[in-house]
Design a protein around this motif. Structure first.
Motif, short mmCIF file in Angstrom:
data_model
loop_
_atom_site.label_atom_id
_atom_site.label_comp_id
_atom_site.label_asym_id
_atom_site.label_seq_id
_atom_site.Cartn_x
_atom_site.Cartn_y
_atom_site.Cartn_z
N PHE A 36 46.86 54.77 5.88
CA PHE A 36 46.38 55.40 7.14
C PHE A 36 46.40 54.74 8.44
O PHE A 36 46.68 53.77 8.36
CB PHE A 36 44.68 55.38 6.76
CG PHE A 36 44.36 56.07 5.49
CD1 PHE A 36 44.55 55.83 4.20
CD2 PHE A 36 43.78 57.39 5.53
CE1 PHE A 36 44.23 56.57 3.28
CE2 PHE A 36 43.63 58.25 4.53
CZ PHE A 36 43.53 57.77 3.36
N ARG A 37 46.07 55.58 9.58
CA ARG A 37 46.13 54.87 11.08
C ARG A 37 44.69 55.44 11.57
O ARG A 37 44.18 56.40 11.48
CB ARG A 37 47.00 55.37 11.67
CG ARG A 37 47.40 55.11 13.03
CD ARG A 37 48.60 55.73 13.64
NE ARG A 37 48.56 56.92 13.99
CZ ARG A 37 49.67 57.72 14.14
NH1 ARG A 37 50.94 57.31 14.07
NH2 ARG A 37 49.61 58.99 14.30
N GLN A 38 44.51 54.27 12.18
CA GLN A 38 43.29 54.43 13.15
C GLN A 38 43.06 53.97 14.54
O GLN A 38 43.95 52.97 14.83
CB GLN A 38 41.96 53.81 12.63
CG GLN A 38 40.81 54.16 13.26
CD GLN A 38 39.51 53.78 12.40
OE1 GLN A 38 39.37 53.07 11.46
NE2 GLN A 38 38.47 54.58 12.39
N GLU A 88 52.15 57.23 20.98
CA GLU A 88 51.04 57.85 20.20
C GLU A 88 50.98 57.42 18.88
O GLU A 88 50.10 57.72 18.07
CB GLU A 88 51.13 59.42 20.25
CG GLU A 88 52.44 60.06 19.65
CD GLU A 88 53.31 60.24 21.05
OE1 GLU A 88 53.40 59.52 21.93
OE2 GLU A 88 53.95 61.36 20.92
N ASP A 89 52.04 56.59 18.28
CA ASP A 89 51.96 56.06 17.03
C ASP A 89 51.03 54.55 17.15
O ASP A 89 50.71 54.14 15.98
CB ASP A 89 53.46 55.81 16.45
CG ASP A 89 53.91 56.87 16.02
OD1 ASP A 89 55.12 56.92 16.24
OD2 ASP A 89 53.38 57.84 15.58
N THR A 90 50.83 54.20 18.03
CA THR A 90 49.87 53.16 18.16
C THR A 90 48.57 53.26 17.55
O THR A 90 47.86 54.21 17.55
CB THR A 90 49.71 52.69 19.83
OG1 THR A 90 50.82 52.45 20.22
CG2 THR A 90 48.82 51.37 20.05
N GLY A 91 48.22 52.15 16.74
CA GLY A 91 47.06 52.14 16.07
C GLY A 91 47.31 50.94 15.14
O GLY A 91 47.87 50.21 14.90
N VAL A 92 45.92 50.77 14.22
CA VAL A 92 45.70 50.07 13.15
C VAL A 92 46.13 50.61 11.89
O VAL A 92 45.73 51.88 11.59
CB VAL A 92 44.28 49.38 13.06
CG1 VAL A 92 44.39 48.66 12.07
CG2 VAL A 92 43.98 48.69 14.36
N TYR A 93 47.13 50.07 11.32
CA TYR A 93 47.51 50.84 10.06
C TYR A 93 47.01 50.00 8.70
O TYR A 93 47.06 48.67 8.83
CB TYR A 93 49.24 50.67 10.05
CG TYR A 93 49.96 51.59 10.90
CD1 TYR A 93 49.76 51.63 12.29
CD2 TYR A 93 50.52 52.59 10.32
CE1 TYR A 93 50.38 52.28 13.23
CE2 TYR A 93 51.09 53.78 11.03
CZ TYR A 93 50.90 53.63 12.52
OH TYR A 93 51.68 54.31 13.57
N VAL A 121 49.81 48.12 15.19
CA VAL A 121 51.08 48.33 15.53
C VAL A 121 50.88 49.06 17.19
O VAL A 121 50.01 49.83 17.35
CB VAL A 121 51.81 49.32 14.73
CG1 VAL A 121 53.19 50.03 15.28
CG2 VAL A 121 52.04 48.91 13.55
N THR A 122 51.49 48.43 18.10
CA THR A 122 51.42 48.90 19.32
C THR A 122 53.00 49.41 19.96
O THR A 122 53.90 48.50 19.90
CB THR A 122 50.90 47.84 20.37
OG1 THR A 122 49.62 47.37 19.87
CG2 THR A 122 50.69 48.25 21.69
N VAL A 123 53.14 50.66 20.38
CA VAL A 123 54.41 51.03 20.75
C VAL A 123 54.22 51.08 22.20
O VAL A 123 53.41 51.67 22.70
CB VAL A 123 54.60 52.41 20.24
CG1 VAL A 123 56.19 53.06 20.56
CG2 VAL A 123 54.26 52.37 18.70
N SER A 124 54.83 50.27 22.93
CA SER A 124 54.96 50.21 24.29
C SER A 124 56.20 49.83 25.00
O SER A 124 56.87 48.68 24.39
CB SER A 124 53.64 49.44 24.79
OG SER A 124 53.83 49.30 26.19
N SER A 125 56.58 49.83 26.10
CA SER A 125 57.65 49.43 26.82
C SER A 125 57.16 48.24 27.56
O SER A 125 57.88 47.51 28.26
CB SER A 125 58.60 50.35 27.23
OG SER A 125 57.78 50.97 28.50
#
Length: 125
Positions: A36-38, A88-93, A121-125
């Motif tokens: 799950f992701r939140q 937008e995939d950033t979150g706590v998994y 997980v943080t998706v960022s440049s």
């Protein structure tokens, strides 16, 4: 009972991290395992699940083709390979284990019995 997620962190857009869920303290083979992701302000979202009986997998539509779930019943591990990550995939998994989860409710958090502490997980440049 313990579920421990690992593999999170800062990832660049387009990156391919691999999360892992290590389980102990219960009969792993009897449980479906889900990820799950939140994100803040939103409900916990089911993103992928793998059944205990036949290993059948499920993916949320936005993850299908980018994420791959598997299970290693010998090692009590469930990896989640994530490819082509977007901001937008950033979150706590979180990984979760459920016994007797109905097929129609495989993405419902309340149907799962055990939860890990989550990995960011943080998706960022």
């Amino acid at each position: 009972v313990q579920l421990v997620e690992s593999g999170g962190g800062l990832v660049q857009p387009g990156g391919s991290p691999r999360l892992s869920c290590a389980a102990s303290g219960f009969i792993f083979d009897d449980y479906a395992i889900a990820w799950f992701r939140q994100v803040p302000g939103k409900e916990r979202e089911g993103i992928s699940c793998i059944r205990s009986t036949d290993g059948e997998t499920y993916y949320a539509p936005s993850m299908k083709g980018r994420f791959t779930i598997a299970r290693d019943n010998a090692e009590n591990m469930v990896p989640l390979q994530m490819d082509s990550l977007k901001p937008e995939d950033t979150g706590v998994y979180y990984c979760a284990a459920g016994n007797g989860v109905p097929e129609i409710q495989k993405d419902v958090p309340g149907r799962y019995d055990y939860w890990g502490q989550g990995t960011q997980v943080t998706v960022s440049s």
